[in-house]
Design a protein around this motif. Structure first.
Motif, short mmCIF file in Angstrom:
data_model
loop_
_atom_site.label_atom_id
_atom_site.label_comp_id
_atom_site.label_asym_id
_atom_site.label_seq_id
_atom_site.Cartn_x
_atom_site.Cartn_y
_atom_site.Cartn_z
N UNK A 205 -27.43 -14.21 65.36
CA UNK A 205 -27.62 -14.11 66.81
C UNK A 205 -28.84 -13.24 67.14
N UNK A 206 -28.96 -12.11 66.46
CA UNK A 206 -30.06 -11.20 66.74
C UNK A 206 -31.40 -11.82 66.37
N UNK A 207 -31.44 -12.55 65.23
CA UNK A 207 -32.69 -13.19 64.83
C UNK A 207 -33.10 -14.26 65.82
N UNK A 208 -32.12 -15.04 66.30
CA UNK A 208 -32.43 -16.07 67.28
C UNK A 208 -32.92 -15.47 68.59
N UNK A 209 -32.31 -14.36 68.99
CA UNK A 209 -32.76 -13.70 70.23
C UNK A 209 -34.14 -13.09 70.06
#
Length: 334
Positions: A205-209
């Motif tokens: 999730x953090x990488x996509x954000x």
């Protein structure tokens, strides 16, 4: 005076002794190719296997030889048009309910994970309600829904109605069955989907954000494909339960597979047992097909997560045949 090597030995003299190797003389190792490896014995495993085989043989013998099962009547009813019509209705109800239930479960799961407190509360209340009420109660309530509301309308709450229609014309037996099963299925599917989404590593999730991707793209391309590895086996269990749950639509006047069996059983009371066996066989076939599809779906979504994909049944059979062939060649050369 020393004897010559070819001199005869006198009768009274002791026989010549052979050279005895010294204890510290190194012994040549035996080649590994000539050594035989003895497998570890498991007598308890063989005993349990023998007991299980005896029990299976007894059960099979009882199924085949017991005249109470009436296998000739089973063969007669298995492909009768009445049974096949009921099977078709079962497949239709299952297909519609599975798709609508999964879509509803995804929406409920997203609402449960939403930052909006209203959406979270509504999703939780819906899941709590439909997981608490038995499915047969939901179906019977929808079947008698026209007694509570003669007409349904779409408009402004406490204001004028834009559209009004008769509920009894829309709520056919098929619609009641599909709606009832879908509402019930969505409640359970929402928890399956929510658990799958939560199983995705937070770093994804953090990488996509961090890449600045839109939320919709993050969910459709990154989060949900990874969550499917966890969702698939759990939802297939729900799908198998849904296939068996379609037998309850008989109580809302829809003759599915079980309803057809019940109807024929009341007409031919002497064939109740073979008719029940027919229904059992068809349910076994349907669940087996779903299990095979589940294996290949899980295998597909395991790409990238496993170094080697699990072998298919055909690959397992080929490997087993190769092992037997290699073992036979080794034994023939020994």
């Amino acid at each position: 005076m020393s004897e010559s090597p070819g001199a005869a030995v006198s009768p009274g003299s002791p026989p010549p002794t052979e050279a005895v190797p010294r204890p510290d003389t190194p012994v040549a190792p035996v080649p590994l190719t000539t050594q035989r490896v003895l497998p570890l014995r498991h007598p308890g495993r063989w005993i349990i296997t023998a007991v299980v085989l005896v029990l299976v043989a007894q059960i099979g013998h009882g199924l085949v030889t017991n005249p109470f099962y009436q296998w000739d009547r089973f063969q007669y009813w298995f492909l009768r048009p009445t049974i096949l019509d009921g099977l078709l209705i079962t497949l239709e109800v299952t297909a519609f309910s599975a798709v609508l239930g999964l879509l509803g479960g995804i929406l409920l799961a997203l609402a449960r994970l939403s930052p909006s407190p209203v959406l979270r509360a509504v999703s939780w209340a819906y899941t709590w309600l439909f997981r608490s009420v038995p499915l047969i109660v939901v179906l019977l309530f929808l079947y008698n829904f026209s007694a509570l509301y003669k007409t349904l309308s779409v408009g402004v709450p406490f204001g004028p109605a834009f559209f009004t229609f008769d509920e009894s014309r829309l709520a056919t037996d098929m619609v009641v069955a599909v709606v009832g099963l879908s509402l019930n299925e969505a409640a359970y599917a929402s928890e399956v989907v929510r658990g799958g989404i939560l199983s995705v590593d937070q770093g994804q999730h953090e990488a996509a954000s961090a890449l600045g991707l839109p939320k919709r793209y993050q969910f459709a391309k990154i989060v949900f494909p990874q969550a499917l590895r966890s969702i698939t086996p759990n939802y297939v269990n729900q799908l198998i339960g849904l296939i068996k749950g379609t037998s309850l639509v008989f109580y809302v006047s829809l003759l599915d597979l079980f309803g057809s069996v019940q109807s024929m059983g009341s007409t031919y009371p002497g064939d109740i047992v073979p008719l029940l066996l027919v229904a059992t066989a068809w349910y076994l076939i349907l669940t087996s097909v779903v299990s095979v599809i589940q294996f290949y779906v899980e295998r597909y979504y395991s790409r990238g997560a496993l170094r080697t994909l699990p072998p298919t049944p055909l690959q397992k059979a080929r490997t087993a045949l190769k092992d037997v062939w290699a073992r036979g060649r080794r034994e023939s050369t020994v």
